[in-house]
Scaffold this motif. Sequence first.
Motif, short mmCIF file in Angstrom:
data_model
loop_
_atom_site.label_atom_id
_atom_site.label_comp_id
_atom_site.label_asym_id
_atom_site.label_seq_id
_atom_site.Cartn_x
_atom_site.Cartn_y
_atom_site.Cartn_z
N ARG A 1 12.70 -0.41 3.70
CA ARG A 1 11.83 -0.13 4.84
C ARG A 1 12.41 -0.66 6.14
O ARG A 1 12.27 -0.03 7.18
CB ARG A 1 10.43 -0.70 4.57
CG ARG A 1 9.71 0.10 3.49
CD ARG A 1 8.35 -0.47 3.16
NE ARG A 1 7.64 0.39 2.22
CZ ARG A 1 6.41 0.16 1.79
NH1 ARG A 1 5.75 -0.91 2.21
NH2 ARG A 1 5.83 0.99 0.94
N ARG B 1 8.22 4.19 3.76
CA ARG B 1 7.00 3.99 4.55
C ARG B 1 7.19 2.85 5.53
O ARG B 1 8.21 2.16 5.55
CB ARG B 1 5.83 3.72 3.62
CG ARG B 1 5.54 4.94 2.76
CD ARG B 1 4.19 4.87 2.17
NE ARG B 1 3.88 6.18 1.56
CZ ARG B 1 2.97 6.35 0.66
NH1 ARG B 1 2.25 5.31 0.23
NH2 ARG B 1 2.73 7.54 0.17
N CYS C 1 3.02 -1.15 5.02
CA CYS C 1 2.20 -0.24 4.24
C CYS C 1 2.00 -0.82 2.83
O CYS C 1 2.96 -1.17 2.16
CB CYS C 1 2.87 1.13 4.16
SG CYS C 1 1.87 2.34 3.29
N ALA D 1 5.51 4.64 -1.81
CA ALA D 1 5.76 6.09 -1.84
C ALA D 1 6.43 6.44 -3.15
O ALA D 1 7.22 5.66 -3.68
CB ALA D 1 6.64 6.49 -0.66
N GLU E 1 10.12 5.98 -2.98
CA GLU E 1 10.54 4.58 -3.05
C GLU E 1 10.55 4.10 -4.50
O GLU E 1 11.47 3.41 -4.93
CB GLU E 1 9.60 3.71 -2.21
CG GLU E 1 9.67 3.97 -0.73
CD GLU E 1 8.57 3.27 0.05
OE1 GLU E 1 8.81 2.94 1.22
OE2 GLU E 1 7.46 3.06 -0.50
#
Length: 141
Positions: free
Chosen positions: A31, A74, A78, A82, A85
């Motif tokens: 991220r 994301r 968050c 996802a 991910e």
Amino acid sequence: MATHGLPAWPLLGAEADALPEAERLLLDALRAWAGDGPAGPVAAAALVLASAGAEGAALALDAAWRGLPGLVARAPLCPCLAPEEAHLLQALGAAQGGRRSLALALLHRLAPPLGAYRAMPALLLAAAALRRAGVRLTQIG
């Protein structure tokens, strides 16, 4: 290559904070890499990985992640993971466990065949660098 029938990752429905330490570290690095920080993607990921002494894996991870056009990361805070991910973390765990064909099949969920094949060497290098640094990912069935 077929991507159905792959083992289910036990953490697929988990929130980001419920992930094991190694997976959470890599999620945070991903991220940070995908963000628009002033240091650039490799430096941002390396800063996160440095907290576990695994900053040496940043270049290999960068090469692997750049080759995966379907990779979605994301926002850093968050709470949800996802699916892309999760597939990436699962592929890294499979690569670290020596299950190359499974890792490649999981990469096919994130990229067309040529992209997945191109990302595979960098993914294997990253998995080895993480293992040398003591970052052990969850092995799947």
